[in-house]
Scaffold this motif. Structure first.
Motif, PDB file in Angstrom:
ATOM      1  N   UNK A 221       9.689 -15.332   1.635  1.00  0.00           N
ATOM      2  CA  UNK A 221       8.820 -16.125   2.522  1.00  0.00           C
ATOM      3  C   UNK A 221       9.461 -17.425   2.981  1.00  0.00           C
ATOM      4  N   UNK A 222      10.230 -18.073   2.105  1.00  0.00           N
ATOM      5  CA  UNK A 222      10.876 -19.329   2.473  1.00  0.00           C
ATOM      6  C   UNK A 222      11.885 -19.132   3.604  1.00  0.00           C
ATOM      7  N   UNK A 223      12.602 -18.013   3.556  1.00  0.00           N
ATOM      8  CA  UNK A 223      13.595 -17.740   4.597  1.00  0.00           C
ATOM      9  C   UNK A 223      12.896 -17.433   5.914  1.00  0.00           C
ATOM     10  N   UNK A 224      11.819 -16.642   5.870  1.00  0.00           N
ATOM     11  CA  UNK A 224      11.091 -16.351   7.105  1.00  0.00           C
ATOM     12  C   UNK A 224      10.577 -17.638   7.743  1.00  0.00           C
ATOM     13  N   UNK A 225      10.029 -18.515   6.935  1.00  0.00           N
ATOM     14  CA  UNK A 225       9.431 -19.741   7.468  1.00  0.00           C
ATOM     15  C   UNK A 225      10.476 -20.725   7.991  1.00  0.00           C
ATOM     16  N   UNK A 260      21.036 -16.571  -0.579  1.00  0.00           N
ATOM     17  CA  UNK A 260      20.896 -17.432  -1.763  1.00  0.00           C
ATOM     18  C   UNK A 260      20.221 -18.760  -1.408  1.00  0.00           C
ATOM     19  N   UNK A 261      19.244 -19.145  -2.196  1.00  0.00           N
ATOM     20  CA  UNK A 261      18.615 -20.460  -2.065  1.00  0.00           C
ATOM     21  C   UNK A 261      17.949 -20.788  -3.394  1.00  0.00           C
ATOM     22  N   UNK A 262      17.611 -22.013  -3.591  1.00  0.00           N
ATOM     23  CA  UNK A 262      16.975 -22.421  -4.841  1.00  0.00           C
ATOM     24  C   UNK A 262      15.622 -21.722  -4.977  1.00  0.00           C
ATOM     25  N   UNK A 263      15.471 -20.948  -6.029  1.00  0.00           N
ATOM     26  CA  UNK A 263      14.230 -20.206  -6.246  1.00  0.00           C
ATOM     27  C   UNK A 263      14.206 -18.844  -5.587  1.00  0.00           C
ATOM     28  N   UNK A 264      15.391 -18.292  -5.278  1.00  0.00           N
ATOM     29  CA  UNK A 264      15.426 -17.009  -4.562  1.00  0.00           C
ATOM     30  C   UNK A 264      14.796 -15.879  -5.388  1.00  0.00           C
ATOM     31  N   UNK A 308      19.491 -26.936   9.308  1.00  0.00           N
ATOM     32  CA  UNK A 308      18.666 -26.763   8.108  1.00  0.00           C
ATOM     33  C   UNK A 308      19.182 -25.632   7.225  1.00  0.00           C
ATOM     34  N   UNK A 309      20.133 -24.840   7.709  1.00  0.00           N
ATOM     35  CA  UNK A 309      20.611 -23.655   6.987  1.00  0.00           C
ATOM     36  C   UNK A 309      21.683 -24.056   5.976  1.00  0.00           C
ATOM     37  N   UNK A 310      21.262 -24.406   4.778  1.00  0.00           N
ATOM     38  CA  UNK A 310      22.199 -24.869   3.755  1.00  0.00           C
ATOM     39  C   UNK A 310      22.913 -23.723   3.041  1.00  0.00           C
ATOM     40  N   UNK A 311      22.435 -22.495   3.240  1.00  0.00           N
ATOM     41  CA  UNK A 311      23.009 -21.355   2.516  1.00  0.00           C
ATOM     42  C   UNK A 311      24.473 -21.107   2.894  1.00  0.00           C
ATOM     43  N   UNK A 312      24.912 -21.603   4.028  1.00  0.00           N
ATOM     44  CA  UNK A 312      26.293 -21.340   4.433  1.00  0.00           C
ATOM     45  C   UNK A 312      27.300 -22.105   3.586  1.00  0.00           C
ATOM     46  N   UNK A 313      26.805 -22.993   2.715  1.00  0.00           N
ATOM     47  CA  UNK A 313      27.709 -23.746   1.852  1.00  0.00           C
ATOM     48  C   UNK A 313      27.806 -23.141   0.456  1.00  0.00           C
ATOM     49  N   UNK A 314      27.320 -21.910   0.305  1.00  0.00           N
ATOM     50  CA  UNK A 314      27.531 -21.181  -0.944  1.00  0.00           C
ATOM     51  C   UNK A 314      29.003 -20.763  -1.039  1.00  0.00           C
ATOM     52  N   UNK A 324      33.006 -13.148   6.021  1.00  0.00           N
ATOM     53  CA  UNK A 324      32.746 -13.967   4.848  1.00  0.00           C
ATOM     54  C   UNK A 324      31.611 -13.330   4.053  1.00  0.00           C
ATOM     55  N   UNK A 325      31.847 -13.152   2.755  1.00  0.00           N
ATOM     56  CA  UNK A 325      30.866 -12.525   1.872  1.00  0.00           C
ATOM     57  C   UNK A 325      30.664 -13.390   0.639  1.00  0.00           C
ATOM     58  N   UNK A 326      29.433 -13.360   0.117  1.00  0.00           N
ATOM     59  CA  UNK A 326      29.189 -14.031  -1.152  1.00  0.00           C
ATOM     60  C   UNK A 326      30.071 -13.418  -2.232  1.00  0.00           C
ATOM     61  N   UNK A 327      30.421 -14.212  -3.237  1.00  0.00           N
ATOM     62  CA  UNK A 327      31.168 -13.675  -4.362  1.00  0.00           C
ATOM     63  C   UNK A 327      30.411 -12.487  -4.956  1.00  0.00           C
ATOM     64  N   UNK A 328      31.167 -11.478  -5.389  1.00  0.00           N
ATOM     65  CA  UNK A 328      30.535 -10.235  -5.824  1.00  0.00           C
ATOM     66  C   UNK A 328      29.479 -10.430  -6.917  1.00  0.00           C
ATOM     67  N   UNK A 329      29.711 -11.239  -7.955  1.00  0.00           N
ATOM     68  CA  UNK A 329      28.660 -11.402  -8.977  1.00  0.00           C
ATOM     69  C   UNK A 329      27.328 -11.883  -8.393  1.00  0.00           C
ATOM     70  N   UNK A 330      27.392 -12.810  -7.426  1.00  0.00           N
ATOM     71  CA  UNK A 330      26.160 -13.285  -6.806  1.00  0.00           C
ATOM     72  C   UNK A 330      25.521 -12.192  -5.955  1.00  0.00           C
ATOM     73  N   UNK A 331      26.338 -11.447  -5.215  1.00  0.00           N
ATOM     74  CA  UNK A 331      25.797 -10.344  -4.416  1.00  0.00           C
ATOM     75  C   UNK A 331      25.083  -9.348  -5.312  1.00  0.00           C
TER      76      UNK A 331
END
Length: 385
Positions: A221-225, A260-264, A308-314, A324-331
């Motif tokens: 819901x946070x991402x949609x909003x 990825x975001x805080x509280x995902x 506002x898109x802070x996820x690109x700094x993961x 560009x892909x998230x590190x495999x453990x996070x994925x």
């Protein structure tokens, strides 16, 4: 106070920024063109003798239009372009050989989207904001019919949501309604309509509900909003999905990208619970899961257009496809979390979009080979087998 007699008030809110319609003269008399001109009768119309060209302004320049007072015509912002398209309408999904692709075929009906999703890859694909619609539908239908006739023993899993949203322009074009009506005479074809908005006007044109798959993107819901500007809420999408299921359709859901975001964990769990509240497992044909990934140049577009898109700094790495892909453990953590929640709720037909055997094994405990190949597996699911 809004004037309810104003034709502009009869289009969805996300389309009320439209400024003009541009038409290639060669398609001026096409049924789709005439329909759009009626429904957008409040807008000025420009008829072109040759292909319309908005130049090659970058998206970053486009989104600064309010600051520098540049002419919106320079970027095409707010323009619907009814174009005589001369390319191929039937295309393969642009996957890569390095990762497992779902292998569906694209029915190319237009380009660009009026929504403003921060992660949208179309920002990197296209250098303008023109909403292009291929108005020469007779050519599209002729190409499809020829393909179906040439390979009469083949089944086709088709979709229109690759270079545009399948339904955002439906209130003014009726394109999906035309397409499902045409495909009703070809039972070897199954069409997926993927969207982030709610428009069910096409349903009345469907001949066989078992050959049309209404599909909606899902996210936390946070991402949609915060990141999907102009889109319908998750509740609205799922209510529409339930209406379709009650009418005899099977629906598809797409968690792509999982971000990825805080509280995902909490956010995606909430979405899975909402799905279970609205749909039964038997209502769903398949559900895709895809991790956040993007072409390197898209990061700059996101930074400029969506601060506002802070996820690109993961933390990211460059994958075998150059994205560009998230590190495999996070994925794996994220994809497994969503998959396990869906499985506990009884949903089947889960698959990963553009991932390796290693990630498939880590998330599901098997690879597409054990399903008979991902393309074949999804074909069976699409056709209800």
């Amino acid at each position: 106070m809004h004037n309810l007699d104003d034709p502009a008030m009869h289009v969805p809110k996300y389309l009320r920024h439209l400024r003009q319609v541009v038409v290639d003269r060669s398609v001026l008399d096409a049924p789709l063109t005439q329909r759009v001109l009626r429904r957008l009768g409040h807008l000025p119309v420009e008829i072109r003798e040759s292909e319309f060209d908005f130049g090659r302004m970058s998206p970053s320049s486009v989104d600064k239009r309010a600051e520098d007072a540049s002419d919106p015509r320079e970027s095409g912002e707010g323009t619907v372009y009814l174009k005589h398209y001369r390319g191929r309408f039937l295309r393969s999904c642009p996957g890569t050989r390095h990762y497992h692709c779902c292998a569906y075929r694209i029915v190319h009906i237009g380009e660009n989207c009026p929504l403003s999703c921060s992660y949208c890859i179309l920002q990197a694909y296209f250098q303008d904001r023109v909403l292009k619609v291929w108005a020469n539908q007779a050519d599209l239908f002729a190409e499809l019919e020829s393909a179906f006739m040439e390979q009469s023993d083949r089944r086709w899993r088709l979709g229109t949501g690759e270079f545009t949203d399948s339904l955002t322009l439906e209130p003014v074009t009726g394109y999906s309604g035309d397409l499902v009506g045409f495909l009703g005479t070809f039972p070897q074809a199954c069409l997926e309509l993927k969207s982030k908005v709610v428009d069910l006007s096409w349903m009345d044109r469907v001949v066989r509900p078992d050959r049309v798959l209404p599909a909606w993107s899902m996210n936390a819901p946070e991402i949609q909003a915060d990141q999907e500007g102009g889109s319908a809420s998750l509740e609205e999408r799922l209510r529409a999905a339930r209406i379709c299921a009650q009418a005899g359709f099977r629906v598809c859901l797409h968690f792509d990208p999982v971000i990825p975001f805080s509280g995902w964990e909490r956010g995606y769990t909430q979405t899975v619970e909402m799905i279970a509240d609205h749909l039964r497992p038997e209502d769903v044909a398949y559900i895709s899961l895809g991790s956040l990934r993007f072409m390197p140049e898209l990061k700059q577009r996101i930074e400029e257009n969506h601060p506002q898109a802070r996820y690109i700094y993961a933390e990211f790495i460059t994958g075998l496809d150059g994205k560009q892909r998230l590190l495999r453990p996070q994925r794996v953590r994220q994809l497994r979390h969503v998959a396990e929640g869906l499985r506990r709720a009884g949903f089947q037909g889960l698959y990963l979009c553009m991932e390796s055997d290693e990630v498939w094994n880590a998330v599901f405990g098997y690879t597409p080979k054990e399903l008979g190949g991902l393309g074949r597996y999804l074909m069976r699911r699409a056709f209800g087998e």
